[in-house]
Structure formats: C-alpha cells, structure tokens
Design a protein around this motif. Structure first.
Motif, PDB file in Angstrom:
ATOM      1  N   LEU A  30       0.838  -1.195   0.000  1.00 21.29           N
ATOM      2  CA  LEU A  30       0.000   0.000   0.000  1.00 21.29           C
ATOM      3  C   LEU A  30       0.874   1.246   0.000  1.00 21.29           C
ATOM      4  O   LEU A  30       0.705   2.158  -0.805  1.00 21.29           O
ATOM      5  CB  LEU A  30      -0.915  -0.012   1.231  1.00 21.29           C
ATOM      6  N   LEU A  31       1.886   1.240   0.897  1.00 19.25           N
ATOM      7  CA  LEU A  31       2.772   2.397   0.999  1.00 19.25           C
ATOM      8  C   LEU A  31       3.503   2.634  -0.317  1.00 19.25           C
ATOM      9  O   LEU A  31       3.634   3.765  -0.778  1.00 19.25           O
ATOM     10  CB  LEU A  31       3.792   2.174   2.125  1.00 19.25           C
ATOM     11  N   ARG A  32       3.934   1.533  -0.883  1.00 17.52           N
ATOM     12  CA  ARG A  32       4.658   1.661  -2.142  1.00 17.52           C
ATOM     13  C   ARG A  32       3.749   2.255  -3.214  1.00 17.52           C
ATOM     14  O   ARG A  32       4.143   3.110  -3.989  1.00 17.52           O
ATOM     15  CB  ARG A  32       5.181   0.292  -2.578  1.00 17.52           C
ATOM     16  N   GLY A  33       2.501   1.792  -3.228  1.00 20.23           N
ATOM     17  CA  GLY A  33       1.530   2.308  -4.195  1.00 20.23           C
ATOM     18  C   GLY A  33       1.329   3.797  -4.022  1.00 20.23           C
ATOM     19  O   GLY A  33       1.341   4.562  -4.987  1.00 20.23           O
ATOM     20  N   VAL A  34       1.182   4.223  -2.767  1.00 25.75           N
ATOM     21  CA  VAL A  34       0.966   5.646  -2.494  1.00 25.75           C
ATOM     22  C   VAL A  34       2.159   6.458  -2.974  1.00 25.75           C
ATOM     23  O   VAL A  34       2.011   7.483  -3.659  1.00 25.75           O
ATOM     24  CB  VAL A  34       0.725   5.865  -0.978  1.00 25.75           C
ATOM     25  N   THR A  78       2.217   6.703  -6.699  1.00 29.70           N
ATOM     26  CA  THR A  78       1.171   7.605  -7.174  1.00 29.70           C
ATOM     27  C   THR A  78       1.607   9.057  -7.027  1.00 29.70           C
ATOM     28  O   THR A  78       1.442   9.872  -7.932  1.00 29.70           O
ATOM     29  CB  THR A  78      -0.131   7.375  -6.382  1.00 29.70           C
ATOM     30  N   LEU A  79       2.208   9.360  -5.847  1.00 28.85           N
ATOM     31  CA  LEU A  79       2.659  10.729  -5.602  1.00 28.85           C
ATOM     32  C   LEU A  79       3.665  11.155  -6.672  1.00 28.85           C
ATOM     33  O   LEU A  79       3.580  12.248  -7.230  1.00 28.85           O
ATOM     34  CB  LEU A  79       3.296  10.835  -4.219  1.00 28.85           C
ATOM     35  N   VAL A  80       4.611  10.274  -6.950  1.00 24.08           N
ATOM     36  CA  VAL A  80       5.646  10.593  -7.931  1.00 24.08           C
ATOM     37  C   VAL A  80       5.011  10.827  -9.298  1.00 24.08           C
ATOM     38  O   VAL A  80       5.297  11.815  -9.985  1.00 24.08           O
ATOM     39  CB  VAL A  80       6.687   9.451  -8.012  1.00 24.08           C
ATOM     40  N   VAL A  81       4.107   9.937  -9.676  1.00 27.71           N
ATOM     41  CA  VAL A  81       3.470  10.055 -10.981  1.00 27.71           C
ATOM     42  C   VAL A  81       2.679  11.355 -11.078  1.00 27.71           C
ATOM     43  O   VAL A  81       2.796  12.108 -12.047  1.00 27.71           O
ATOM     44  CB  VAL A  81       2.555   8.834 -11.253  1.00 27.71           C
ATOM     45  N   VAL A  82       1.914  11.655 -10.013  1.00 23.20           N
ATOM     46  CA  VAL A  82       1.119  12.881 -10.024  1.00 23.20           C
ATOM     47  C   VAL A  82       2.021  14.093 -10.147  1.00 23.20           C
ATOM     48  O   VAL A  82       1.788  14.993 -10.956  1.00 23.20           O
ATOM     49  CB  VAL A  82       0.243  12.974  -8.749  1.00 23.20           C
TER      50      VAL A  82
END
Ligand SMILES: Nc1ncnc2c1ncn2[C@@H]1O[C@H](COP(=O)(O)OP(=O)(O)OP(=O)(O)O)[C@@H](O)[C@H]1O
Ligand SMILES: [Mg+2]
Lengths: 374, 285
Positions: B10-14, B17-21
C-alpha cells in the motif's frame, strides 16, 4: 598426400606495438601436410588461439609469412583464405537457428537447397544435435552450442580447418564418441585440421602430430609417440603425460666402467657404463648437473632398489598411483594391480636406465632418452 | 524481500502515485488548458470545471489567431511541418553517417580514433550559443542561412554525436568473433556489416535514432538564430503566441500538446527499444 597445406615461417605476433607489445607468438615455424590432423597443445595463454587467428586472418601477423595451400595469405582478407574455423567462444549467430547457423557456412558455396539440407542433416547426426536444429543459440546448452559451432566449421570444404578447443565443453563419454567420428570424418574427406586442445588424450587420439607450445614458443612438433618417448626438452617431458614425468636434479660422475647420478639426500644411482651408448656417456660427462626424468609408468618397485617412503597410495579403479618421498622430492609410480601399502612404509625403487630421460639442467634440452642420444 | 506485506504494498503504491502525479501534473494541466479560453484559464480562483472548447485547436489549424486587437496570421501548421522535416531529415542523415562511423570506431582502433570520437562527443558539451555567432557569419558567406539544408547540417551537432556514441557501444557489445565466423565463411566485411552487425545492433540504433529525433525536435536556439519564420520549427514558432495584446495561454497549451504528441507517441511506441538500447549501449558507450 605430400602437398603442404599450411606453412608458417618465422611468424611473430605482438599485441600492441611490434617489439614492445605482448609477444604472444615467437618465431613460429611449422609445416602441415595436406590430410594431416595437428593438435596444438599447451597451457593457457601460450599463444594457441593467437596462432589460429593469424592463420584465419583475424589478427595481423607482426612478422613472417603464412601460406595456405601454397598461397601466401598473411595479407589477404579472411574471406579469401579458404579456411574454416570453430571458435573458442562458439560465436553462433543469435538470430539464426542452429540449422541456419550451420547452413550459412555453405551459403557462399552456392549449393542447391537439397544438397545443403543433406549436408546439415549428416553433420547434425554425426555431432548428435539433430534434435536442436530448430532451436536458437540462446536456448541451448554450452555443449550444444559448441557442437553447433563445430558443425558449422566441419561442414565446409576448406583448405584448412581450424578448431579451437572444439570439445572442451562436452562430457567425457560424448567426447570419446565424437573424437572417433570426427577423426573418421576428417580422414574420409582428406581434410587438413589444426585442433587446439587442453586434453592430451584427445591430442593423442586425434592427431597425427602434436605441436607443443609454451610461452609463445613451439617446443616440439612431432608424432604423439615421439613426444612421449623422446621429449625434446624438460617442458615437453613434464607437460605431456599423465601423471606427469618425475624429475630430479642430479650431478653426474663417471668412474671406471660406471655412470653415477648423485641426487639429493645422498642418493646415488649407479649404472654399468654399458647401459648407455658411447655418445650418451660423452655427453653426460661434459656436464656436471643434469635433470633426470622418468615416467611414472616406468618406475619399478624392487627390493634391491633405492629406498623411498610411501606418502600416498591411491587405487583409481584401474590402476594404483603411489607417491613416495624420494631424494628430497616426490616419486610417483603407477602400477596396474591394486596395491596396498602403508603410509610411511619404505619401498625399493628401481629406475631402469632404458627409461631415463636426461635433460640439461640449464637449457632444459634433452640429452638422452634411455641409452640413445636425444 | 520476495513476499511483501499488504501494508508495504500500500505504501509503495501511495509513493508511486505521488511521484506520478508530481511529474504528470503539468502535462495534464496543459492538456486541460488547451481546451479553455484565456478567460477561464486566468480566472481566480482557478478551477477544473469549465466547458471545453476546440477554439484553440481550430485557430492553430486554420492559422487565424483571434486576439483582442484583431485577427493575427500564424504559421503553426507550417512550423509543425518544419519540425517534422528537420527532425526526420536530420536523424536520417545522422544515421547514414553515424552508424558506419560508429562501426568503424567500434571495430578498428587506429591511431587517434579515440580522440576523434571524443571530439565528436564534445560537440555536445559546448553551449550552442558559443558556436552560434561564428556560425551565423559562416552561414551567410556560404549562403546557408535560412535554408533547410543549412539547418539539417547544423542539427548534426545534436544528432551525430548521440548516434555515434550509443551505437558504437552497441557494436562493441557484439562479439567480433560472430562477425569473423561470418566473414570466414566467404562474406565480405561489408556484407558482414549489413547482415550481422546491423541487425544485431538494431535495437540500439533504433533507440539512438529516437533520442536523436527527440533532441532535434526540442531544439530551439539553432533555428531561432539561423532561420526565419517560414523555416522555423514549432519550438520557435510558439513564440508568436506572445502577442502585443497578451499571452495566448490556451493556444500555447494547444500548440504544446500538438508539438509533444509526435515525440510522446514515438517514445511510447518504441519504449522497449529505448530501455534495451539505452541500458546496454549508452552505459558502456
Ligand atoms: N587481443 C589481445 N590483446 C592483448 N593481448 C592478448 C590479446 N589476445 C591474447 N593476448 C595475450 O596473448 C597471449 C596468448 O593468448 P592466446 O589467446 O593465444 O592463448 P591460448 O593459448 O589460446 O590460451 P587458452 O588456452 O587460455 O585459450 C596471452 O598472454 C594473452 O594474454
Ligand atoms: Mg585459446
């Protein structure tokens, strides 16, 4: 049969600047007759591959000339030398299947599709790679790649076939089988082959003549039998033969009617002068120090021999290897029976004069083999 | 490390996502802007709610820019065409010259070959402005200023070193013995180059060509100085949107979207080659 297939004259190879770079091959002279199989034998880095690559044209010759089938080729492009080669690293062409890899060697010969297929099928059968003909090099084992690469070289009709360690990756059983087949294949077609190998059995079994190299220098170029019985120098003597020749430094002395060798630990080997020819005795007496060599198979045990102490006694399934502490070194004996000796047990060792190889202690050159002058 | 707990995932996903955004946001924002009028873009506070309009794209395509002070003619489509022409031609020329040169540098070490290769690479170190002034003079003497030919030539400063160095690394990775095996079977070095070396270096060449294309496409300063409006690529042409009566944000956004689309599409299409080619070629090269 007596045409010269390959003639190497005074060839030097330097990597880097001539006379200053790595001197990989030194003053090489070698003539190979058409239809001969030659084994290049020598330790790693002694210049075997360099020699083959110069013949093939992948490395420039620093000095000297190379002739293939009577034509000087050292300045010709590889394509014009009419030489086939199996590479140490296989070097198969990745995007092609094994079948295509083998067949592309024939492309330039412009043969009909049928002939090509037939030839590929027969060489694949010979090398037992029929089942992988449709596979790609990346998906087959090292040994299979090696056979594919060997097939690619053997399938060609060239003036000279250069095979750089063509069976190094194969298991002993397969190697033994292929050895026979390949020899038959080469001989049947009258091909001339130079084969690099680390395997003495292979060299002995396949080659008409063996070229022993060391440090870029050709040490001896002769039949397997001659190399074994009459090694030209200490290097060849100790390099060829398994287990290696026993060697001991010795001082020579001659008294009335006798020849004596003084070894370390006060060991004295005395022989009647008649055991050696006049010429040998003369040659020995001119020197103070020599190196005595004797092959493990020729060392005998006998109650009246010189004493050594058993250090190792190993039964290898078909022969016994005995190592004994002797004259400050180790003497290895091979016996065909299963011998059981205690470690530390004294044994009598006899060195027959007929089996002795004597070398000059400075130059390493052979002085005598048995009673004959070298 | 093989099995990860759900929390970790989950943390990795978050984080991802932050980096991509963070990286994608400007592009998304530009994309949204391109469908808005200047008024909606500039309103305060900004909002993502608006009624989309194709006005900006229409203006770009027709070449008629409506501004407060009247209609302005712009040559955006022509600029786009120039960009395509200049980039494609430059990369083609660079490949034609650079690939054989890379092969030569990889296979034949001759006296000074390293120096020559490095000199070619050093073109990429020098700031373009350094060479621009003398170049303008030369180009005037030679009659090359404001010609496609001259521009394509000067674009080689961008494309050639790139292709040379990436492709050279790639050729060096091919075992020379594979080529020797082919040559000894009765083939000339040229047919070996064509049939063995070129196909094996294919992904590397594709990657290098693609990178060169993107660099050529994004170039600004050479064309700005050496060409006039009708020969200029989009990067320079976009300047026209800064008009006397203000900056046309909507149209700039639309122009950016249109001008990055080709490179983006190419990069996505050839992603596999790029990763393969760059990781193998560039690192070693
Ligand atoms: N391209 C090269 N550049 C510089 N030195 C080289 C090059 N190729 C070989 N050498 C050197 O030349 C010598 C002979 O090498 P070569 O490859 O001929 O040995 P070899 O007998 O085939 O060894 P091996 O049994 O390990 O294959 C070695 O000392 C090696 O380090
Ligand atoms: Mg070798």
């Amino acid at each position: 049969m007596n045409a010269t297939a390959l003639s190497i004259e005074n060839v030097d190879k330097f990597y880097g600047p001539v006379d200053h770079g790595v001197h990989a091959v030194k003053q090489l002279n070698m003539d190979v007759m058409k239809g001969e199989i030659i084994a290049l034998l020598g330790s790693s880095g002694c210049g075997k591959t360099s020699t083959l690559r110069m013949i093939a044209g992948f490395e420039p010759v620093s000095r000297g000339t190379i002739s293939v089938a009577g034509r000087q080729v050292q300045t010709l492009a590889p394509v014009r030398r009419n030489v086939a080669m199996a590479f140490e690293g296989y070097s198969l062409y990745p995007p092609l299947t094994v079948r295509e890899n083998i067949a592309f060697a024939l492309k330039a010969a412009k043969l009909s599709q049928n002939v090509v297929e037939e030839k590929v099928a027969s060489i694949a059968k010979l090398l037992e790679i029929e089942d992988i003909l449709g596979r790609y090099p990346s998906s087959i084992s090292g040994g299979q790649q090696q056979r594919a690469s060997l097939g690619r070289a053997l399938i060609r009709e060239a003036d000279l076939h250069l095979l750089d360690e063509p069976m190094g990756q194969l298991e002993p059983q397969l190697r033994a089988v292929l050895r026979g087949r390949i020899k038959h294949y080469i001989k049947e077609r009258g091909l001339t082959a130079i084969l690099v190998t680390h395997d003495q059995t292979e060299a002995n079994a396949l080659a008409d003549r063996i070229a022993v190299m060391e440090g870029g220098v050709l040490q001896q170029f002769d039949t397997p039998q001659m190399i074994k019985e009459r090694p030209a120098n200490l290097f060849t003597g100790t390099f060829v033969g398994e287990p290696p020749m026993n060697v001991f430094e010795a001082s020579v002395s001659g008294t009335e009617g006798r020849v004596a060798f003084g070894l370390e630990d006060g060991i004295r080997l005395e022989y009647p002068a008649a055991d050696f020819s006049h010429a040998v005795r003369d040659a020995l007496m001119k020197r103070k120090n020599v190196v005595l060599g004797i092959r493990p198979y020729s060392v005998r045990r006998s109650a009246d021999g010189v004493t050594g102490r058993v250090a190792v006694n190993q039964w290898l399934g078909d022969q016994t290897h005995i190592a004994a502490d002797f004259a400050g070194g180790t003497m290895v004996l091979v016996e065909h029976d299963r011998t059981n000796l205690e470690i530390g047990q004294p044994i009598g060792i006899r060195l027959d004069p007929g089996s002795l190889h004597v070398f000059d202690s400075e130059s390493g050159m052979a002085i005598s083999h048995g009673e004959e002058l070298a | 490390m093989e099995t990860t707990s759900p929390v970790e995932r989950l943390l990795r996903g978050v984080a991802l996502t932050l980096v991509v955004v963070f990286f994608m946001f400007p592009i998304v924002w530009i994309f949204l802007m391109s469908f808005q009028t200047n008024e909606t873009i500039l309103r305060i506070p900004p909002s993502v709610v608006f009624s989309p309009t194709l006005e900006n794209y229409a203006a770009l395509i027709t070449g008629k820019l409506q501004t407060a002070s009247g209609t302005l003619d712009i040559a955006f489509m022509r600029n786009l065409g120039n960009s395509v022409l200049l980039s494609v031609a430059s990369v083609a020329v660079a490949l034609l010259l650079g690939v054989p040169a890379a092969y030569a540098f990889a296979r034949h070490k001759f006296k000074g070959s390293e120096d020559i290769a490095f000199t070619l690479l050093s073109f990429r170190f020098a700031p373009p402005l350094l060479v621009l002034l003398p170049l303008t003079q030369y180009f005037q003497w030679l009659g090359l200023s404001n010609t496609y030919f001259g521009l394509i030539w000067i674009y080689q400063l961008i494309c050639l070193p790139l292709i040379l160095w990436i492709v050279r690394g790639y050729f060096e990775d091919i075992s020379a013995d594979v080529e020797y095996a082919y040559r000894i079977a009765g083939h000339s070095w040229f047919s070996t180059f064509r049939k063995i070396a070129l196909p094996l270096a294919g992904p590397g060449i594709a990657a290098a060509g693609l990178l060169a294309f993107i660099f050529a496409w994004n170039n600004f300063v050479f064309a700005l100085v050496l060409a006039s409006a009708d020969k200029q690529p989009v990067t320079v042409g976009a300047l026209a949107f800064v008009t006397a009566s203000g900056i046309q944000y909507g149209q700039i956004a639309a122009a950016i979207v249109l001008s990055i689309t080709p490179t983006l599409a190419l990069a996505l299409y050839a992603q596999r080659y790029l990763v393969e080619g760059l990781s193998l070629g560039a690192v070693k090269g």
